[in-house]
Design a protein around this motif. Structure first.
Motif, PDB file in Angstrom:
ATOM      1  N   HIS A   1       5.686  -2.624   1.073  1.00  0.00           N
ATOM      2  CA  HIS A   1       5.001  -3.084  -0.038  1.00  0.00           C
ATOM      3  C   HIS A   1       4.958  -4.720  -0.035  1.00  0.00           C
ATOM      4  O   HIS A   1       3.922  -5.115  -0.421  1.00  0.00           O
ATOM      5  N   ALA A   2       6.095  -5.328   0.299  1.00  0.00           N
ATOM      6  CA  ALA A   2       6.125  -6.835   0.220  1.00  0.00           C
ATOM      7  C   ALA A   2       5.251  -7.284   1.116  1.00  0.00           C
ATOM      8  O   ALA A   2       4.906  -8.303   1.392  1.00  0.00           O
ATOM      9  N   LEU A   3       4.959  -6.434   2.632  1.00  0.00           N
ATOM     10  CA  LEU A   3       3.826  -6.923   3.545  1.00  0.00           C
ATOM     11  C   LEU A   3       2.356  -7.118   3.000  1.00  0.00           C
ATOM     12  O   LEU A   3       1.586  -7.556   3.734  1.00  0.00           O
ATOM     13  N   GLY A   4       2.329  -6.407   1.779  1.00  0.00           N
ATOM     14  CA  GLY A   4       1.031  -6.219   1.362  1.00  0.00           C
ATOM     15  C   GLY A   4       0.323  -5.271   1.568  1.00  0.00           C
ATOM     16  O   GLY A   4      -1.066  -5.032   1.518  1.00  0.00           O
ATOM     17  N   CYS A   5       1.099  -4.049   2.075  1.00  0.00           N
ATOM     18  CA  CYS A   5       0.326  -2.885   2.701  1.00  0.00           C
ATOM     19  C   CYS A   5       0.093  -1.652   1.360  1.00  0.00           C
ATOM     20  O   CYS A   5       1.211  -1.647   0.629  1.00  0.00           O
ATOM     21  N   GLN A   6      -0.761  -1.237   1.276  1.00  0.00           N
ATOM     22  CA  GLN A   6      -1.024  -0.105   0.070  1.00  0.00           C
ATOM     23  C   GLN A   6      -0.552   1.241   0.781  1.00  0.00           C
ATOM     24  O   GLN A   6      -0.708   1.561   1.815  1.00  0.00           O
ATOM     25  N   ILE A   7       0.188   1.619  -0.079  1.00  0.00           N
ATOM     26  CA  ILE A   7       1.049   3.060   0.209  1.00  0.00           C
ATOM     27  C   ILE A   7       0.784   4.264  -0.630  1.00  0.00           C
ATOM     28  O   ILE A   7       1.107   4.152  -1.584  1.00  0.00           O
ATOM     29  N   GLY A   8       0.373   5.232   0.138  1.00  0.00           N
ATOM     30  CA  GLY A   8       0.445   6.501  -0.561  1.00  0.00           C
ATOM     31  C   GLY A   8       1.231   7.387   0.060  1.00  0.00           C
ATOM     32  O   GLY A   8       1.594   7.198   1.441  1.00  0.00           O
ATOM     33  N   ILE A   9       1.954   8.347  -0.669  1.00  0.00           N
ATOM     34  CA  ILE A   9       2.913   9.264  -0.106  1.00  0.00           C
ATOM     35  C   ILE A   9       2.594  10.537  -0.512  1.00  0.00           C
ATOM     36  O   ILE A   9       2.464  11.014  -1.395  1.00  0.00           O
ATOM     37  N   VAL A  10       2.939  11.399   0.735  1.00  0.00           N
ATOM     38  CA  VAL A  10       2.924  12.881   0.372  1.00  0.00           C
ATOM     39  C   VAL A  10       4.326  13.417   0.669  1.00  0.00           C
ATOM     40  O   VAL A  10       4.733  13.117   1.814  1.00  0.00           O
ATOM     41  N   VAL A  11       4.983  14.081  -0.196  1.00  0.00           N
ATOM     42  CA  VAL A  11       6.273  14.438   0.210  1.00  0.00           C
ATOM     43  C   VAL A  11       6.436  16.014   0.066  1.00  0.00           C
ATOM     44  O   VAL A  11       5.611  17.045  -0.525  1.00  0.00           O
ATOM     45  N   GLY A  12       7.362  16.565   1.187  1.00  0.00           N
ATOM     46  CA  GLY A  12       7.305  18.016   1.150  1.00  0.00           C
ATOM     47  C   GLY A  12       8.423  18.565   0.228  1.00  0.00           C
ATOM     48  O   GLY A  12       8.805  17.793  -0.731  1.00  0.00           O
ATOM     49  N   GLY A  13       8.726  20.015   0.355  1.00  0.00           N
ATOM     50  CA  GLY A  13       9.655  20.289  -0.725  1.00  0.00           C
ATOM     51  C   GLY A  13      10.632  21.284  -0.057  1.00  0.00           C
ATOM     52  O   GLY A  13      11.383  22.156  -0.605  1.00  0.00           O
ATOM     53  N   GLY A  14      10.666  21.330   1.486  1.00  0.00           N
ATOM     54  CA  GLY A  14      11.586  22.364   1.953  1.00  0.00           C
ATOM     55  C   GLY A  14      13.017  22.226   1.701  1.00  0.00           C
ATOM     56  O   GLY A  14      13.711  23.153   2.066  1.00  0.00           O
TER      57      GLY A  14
END
Length: 234
Positions: A38-51
Protein backbone atom coordinates in the motif's frame (compact mmCIF):
# COMPACT_ATOMS: atom_id res chain seq x y z
CA UNK A 1 4.90 -1.79 -11.91
CA UNK A 2 1.23 -2.51 -11.16
CA UNK A 3 -1.16 0.27 -10.12
CA UNK A 4 -4.06 -1.98 -9.10
CA UNK A 5 -3.89 -5.66 -8.18
CA UNK A 6 -6.27 -8.39 -7.06
CA UNK A 7 -4.63 -10.69 -4.53
CA UNK A 8 -6.04 -14.17 -3.93
CA UNK A 9 -5.16 -15.65 -0.52
CA UNK A 10 -6.29 -19.16 0.33
CA UNK A 11 -7.84 -20.02 3.67
CA UNK A 12 -5.21 -22.71 4.15
CA UNK A 13 -2.51 -20.03 3.92
CA UNK A 14 -4.08 -18.11 6.81
CA UNK A 15 -3.98 -21.28 8.89
CA UNK A 16 -0.18 -21.27 8.32
CA UNK A 17 0.25 -25.04 8.41
CA UNK A 18 -2.06 -25.65 11.36
CA UNK A 19 -4.79 -26.97 9.08
CA UNK A 20 -7.68 -25.28 10.87
CA UNK A 21 -8.45 -21.78 12.08
CA UNK A 22 -6.41 -18.60 11.77
CA UNK A 23 -2.77 -18.24 12.79
CA UNK A 24 -2.73 -14.84 14.57
CA UNK A 25 1.01 -14.33 14.07
CA UNK A 26 0.89 -15.13 10.35
CA UNK A 27 -2.15 -12.96 9.58
CA UNK A 28 -0.32 -9.97 11.08
CA UNK A 29 2.69 -10.74 8.88
CA UNK A 30 0.36 -10.70 5.87
CA UNK A 31 -1.04 -7.36 7.04
CA UNK A 32 2.52 -5.96 7.30
CA UNK A 33 3.18 -7.02 3.72
CA UNK A 34 -0.06 -5.44 2.55
CA UNK A 35 0.92 -2.22 4.33
CA UNK A 36 4.26 -2.25 2.48
CA UNK A 37 2.51 -2.73 -0.87
CA UNK A 38 0.00 0.00 0.00
CA UNK A 39 2.90 2.35 0.78
CA UNK A 40 4.13 1.87 -2.80
CA UNK A 41 0.91 3.51 -3.99
CA UNK A 42 -0.65 0.30 -5.28
CA UNK A 43 -4.43 -0.17 -5.00
CA UNK A 44 -5.21 -3.55 -3.46
CA UNK A 45 -8.26 -5.77 -3.74
CA UNK A 46 -8.21 -9.13 -1.94
CA UNK A 47 -10.24 -12.31 -2.30
CA UNK A 48 -9.90 -14.74 0.62
CA UNK A 49 -10.70 -18.44 0.62
CA UNK A 50 -12.29 -20.35 3.47
CA UNK A 51 -10.63 -23.76 3.40
CA UNK A 52 -9.20 -23.29 6.90
CA UNK A 53 -12.75 -23.56 8.28
CA UNK A 54 -14.93 -25.35 5.75
CA UNK A 55 -14.67 -26.38 2.11
CA UNK A 56 -17.78 -27.45 0.21
CA UNK A 57 -15.97 -30.09 -1.87
CA UNK A 58 -13.89 -31.52 1.00
CA UNK A 59 -14.31 -34.79 2.86
CA UNK A 60 -16.07 -33.04 5.75
CA UNK A 61 -18.96 -32.17 3.39
CA UNK A 62 -19.22 -35.60 1.75
CA UNK A 63 -22.82 -36.32 2.82
CA UNK A 64 -24.06 -32.74 2.52
CA UNK A 65 -26.06 -31.14 -0.22
CA UNK A 66 -23.55 -29.28 -2.42
CA UNK A 67 -25.46 -26.01 -2.30
CA UNK A 68 -25.63 -26.04 1.52
CA UNK A 69 -21.95 -26.99 1.76
CA UNK A 70 -20.90 -24.21 -0.61
CA UNK A 71 -22.92 -21.65 1.35
CA UNK A 72 -21.10 -22.75 4.52
CA UNK A 73 -17.80 -22.34 2.67
CA UNK A 74 -18.78 -18.81 1.63
CA UNK A 75 -19.57 -17.88 5.23
CA UNK A 76 -16.16 -19.14 6.35
CA UNK A 77 -14.51 -16.68 3.92
CA UNK A 78 -16.31 -13.85 5.74
CA UNK A 79 -14.66 -14.92 9.02
CA UNK A 80 -11.24 -14.76 7.33
CA UNK A 81 -12.04 -11.39 5.73
CA UNK A 82 -13.01 -9.81 9.07
CA UNK A 83 -9.83 -11.16 10.71
CA UNK A 84 -7.65 -9.80 7.89
CA UNK A 85 -9.47 -6.45 7.98
CA UNK A 86 -8.73 -6.13 11.70
CA UNK A 87 -5.03 -6.91 11.17
CA UNK A 88 -4.76 -4.39 8.31
CA UNK A 89 -6.52 -1.61 10.23
CA UNK A 90 -4.11 -2.09 13.14
CA UNK A 91 -1.48 -0.75 10.69
CA UNK A 92 -3.46 2.46 10.26
CA UNK A 93 -4.82 1.63 6.80
CA UNK A 94 -8.49 1.99 5.95
CA UNK A 95 -9.95 -1.35 4.90
CA UNK A 96 -13.41 -2.45 3.79
CA UNK A 97 -14.98 -5.92 3.67
CA UNK A 98 -17.50 -6.31 0.85
CA UNK A 99 -19.55 -9.49 0.89
CA UNK A 100 -21.37 -11.13 -2.03
CA UNK A 101 -23.87 -12.39 0.58
CA UNK A 102 -25.44 -9.45 2.34
CA UNK A 103 -24.79 -9.23 6.08
CA UNK A 104 -24.98 -5.55 6.97
CA UNK A 105 -23.79 -5.87 10.57
CA UNK A 106 -20.31 -7.08 9.58
CA UNK A 107 -19.70 -6.00 5.98
CA UNK A 108 -20.82 -3.86 3.08
CA UNK A 109 -22.75 -5.50 0.24
CA UNK A 110 -20.60 -5.96 -2.86
CA UNK A 111 -21.34 -3.12 -5.28
CA UNK A 112 -18.79 -2.79 -8.06
CA UNK A 113 -18.83 1.01 -8.34
CA UNK A 114 -18.51 1.41 -4.58
CA UNK A 115 -15.58 -1.02 -4.57
CA UNK A 116 -13.86 1.00 -7.30
CA UNK A 117 -14.38 4.18 -5.28
CA UNK A 118 -12.87 2.61 -2.16
CA UNK A 119 -9.80 1.61 -4.18
CA UNK A 120 -9.46 5.08 -5.70
CA UNK A 121 -9.51 6.55 -2.18
CA UNK A 122 -6.62 4.30 -1.16
CA UNK A 123 -8.60 1.80 0.90
CA UNK A 124 -7.84 -1.91 0.80
CA UNK A 125 -10.95 -3.86 -0.20
CA UNK A 126 -11.48 -7.47 0.87
CA UNK A 127 -14.05 -9.35 -1.20
CA UNK A 128 -15.77 -12.05 0.88
CA UNK A 129 -18.31 -14.83 0.24
CA UNK A 130 -16.86 -15.75 -3.16
CA UNK A 131 -19.24 -14.95 -6.02
CA UNK A 132 -22.25 -15.45 -3.75
CA UNK A 133 -23.24 -18.51 -5.80
CA UNK A 134 -22.74 -22.23 -5.12
CA UNK A 135 -20.64 -24.36 -7.51
CA UNK A 136 -18.14 -21.51 -8.01
CA UNK A 137 -14.81 -21.52 -6.16
CA UNK A 138 -13.03 -18.53 -4.64
CA UNK A 139 -10.51 -18.85 -7.52
CA UNK A 140 -13.36 -18.05 -9.89
CA UNK A 141 -14.40 -15.20 -7.58
CA UNK A 142 -10.84 -13.83 -7.71
CA UNK A 143 -10.80 -13.95 -11.52
CA UNK A 144 -14.22 -12.28 -11.68
CA UNK A 145 -13.38 -9.51 -9.21
CA UNK A 146 -10.03 -8.85 -10.92
CA UNK A 147 -11.84 -8.13 -14.16
CA UNK A 148 -14.65 -6.17 -12.52
CA UNK A 149 -12.28 -3.76 -10.77
CA UNK A 150 -10.02 -3.58 -13.85
CA UNK A 151 -6.96 -4.91 -12.02
CA UNK A 152 -3.64 -4.91 -13.88
CA UNK A 153 -2.89 -8.46 -12.72
CA UNK A 154 -4.29 -11.28 -10.60
CA UNK A 155 -1.83 -12.37 -7.90
CA UNK A 156 -2.31 -15.88 -6.54
CA UNK A 157 -0.38 -16.33 -3.30
CA UNK A 158 0.22 -20.00 -2.49
CA UNK A 159 2.51 -22.24 -0.45
CA UNK A 160 4.52 -23.15 -3.60
CA UNK A 161 6.91 -20.84 -5.45
CA UNK A 162 5.22 -21.13 -8.84
CA UNK A 163 3.58 -23.58 -11.23
CA UNK A 164 5.13 -27.01 -11.73
CA UNK A 165 4.53 -29.82 -14.22
CA UNK A 166 3.41 -31.94 -11.24
CA UNK A 167 2.90 -31.48 -7.52
CA UNK A 168 6.46 -30.70 -6.27
CA UNK A 169 5.57 -32.06 -2.83
CA UNK A 170 4.89 -35.47 -4.38
CA UNK A 171 7.22 -35.35 -7.41
CA UNK A 172 10.59 -33.84 -6.34
CA UNK A 173 11.94 -33.55 -9.91
CA UNK A 174 8.87 -31.73 -11.30
CA UNK A 175 9.68 -28.92 -13.75
CA UNK A 176 9.00 -25.35 -12.64
CA UNK A 177 7.69 -22.92 -15.23
CA UNK A 178 8.79 -19.28 -15.33
CA UNK A 179 6.00 -18.48 -17.78
CA UNK A 180 3.06 -20.47 -19.10
CA UNK A 181 -0.21 -19.86 -20.95
CA UNK A 182 -3.73 -20.56 -19.75
CA UNK A 183 -4.16 -23.03 -22.62
CA UNK A 184 -1.11 -24.97 -21.40
CA UNK A 185 -2.63 -25.17 -17.91
CA UNK A 186 -5.85 -26.58 -19.36
CA UNK A 187 -4.15 -29.00 -21.77
CA UNK A 188 -1.74 -30.34 -19.13
CA UNK A 189 -4.50 -30.43 -16.52
CA UNK A 190 -2.33 -28.58 -14.00
CA UNK A 191 -4.08 -28.11 -10.66
CA UNK A 192 -3.22 -24.43 -10.24
CA UNK A 193 -6.81 -23.25 -10.02
CA UNK A 194 -10.13 -24.55 -11.24
CA UNK A 195 -10.83 -24.61 -14.97
CA UNK A 196 -13.65 -22.06 -14.74
CA UNK A 197 -11.27 -19.46 -13.34
CA UNK A 198 -8.57 -20.35 -15.90
CA UNK A 199 -11.03 -20.02 -18.81
CA UNK A 200 -12.35 -16.71 -17.45
CA UNK A 201 -8.85 -15.23 -17.22
CA UNK A 202 -7.88 -16.56 -20.65
CA UNK A 203 -10.99 -15.26 -22.39
CA UNK A 204 -10.58 -11.80 -20.84
CA UNK A 205 -6.81 -11.57 -21.26
CA UNK A 206 -6.12 -11.21 -17.52
CA UNK A 207 -2.47 -11.98 -16.61
CA UNK A 208 -1.81 -13.91 -13.41
CA UNK A 209 1.24 -14.37 -11.20
CA UNK A 210 1.48 -17.48 -9.03
CA UNK A 211 4.05 -17.15 -6.24
CA UNK A 212 4.87 -18.24 -2.70
CA UNK A 213 3.79 -16.08 0.21
CA UNK A 214 5.94 -17.99 2.69
CA UNK A 215 8.87 -15.63 2.12
CA UNK A 216 8.36 -12.27 3.79
CA UNK A 217 8.09 -9.40 1.29
CA UNK A 218 7.17 -11.45 -1.77
CA UNK A 219 3.92 -9.58 -2.41
CA UNK A 220 5.78 -6.25 -2.60
CA UNK A 221 8.45 -7.83 -4.83
CA UNK A 222 5.82 -9.04 -7.30
CA UNK A 223 4.07 -5.67 -7.37
CA UNK A 224 7.44 -3.96 -7.96
CA UNK A 225 8.00 -6.21 -10.99
CA UNK A 226 10.55 -8.71 -9.71
CA UNK A 227 10.62 -12.01 -11.59
CA UNK A 228 9.50 -14.42 -8.89
CA UNK A 229 6.91 -17.13 -9.28
CA UNK A 230 5.24 -18.07 -12.56
CA UNK A 231 3.62 -15.59 -14.94
CA UNK A 232 0.50 -16.87 -16.70
CA UNK A 233 -0.68 -15.15 -19.87
CA UNK A 234 -3.45 -15.64 -22.39
Amino acid sequence: MYKRVLLKISGEALAAGRGFGIDAVFIHKVAEELAAVHALGCQIGIVVGGGNFFRGVAQQAIDMDRVAADHMGMLSTVINAIALQDAVEKRGIFCRVMSAIEMHQVSEPYIRRRAMRHLEKGRIVIFAAGTGNPFFSTDTAAALRAMEIKADILLKATSVDGIYSADPKKVPDATRYNQITYNDILHQNLGVMDTTAVSLCRDNNMPMMVFSMREQGNIARVVAGEKIGTLVTA
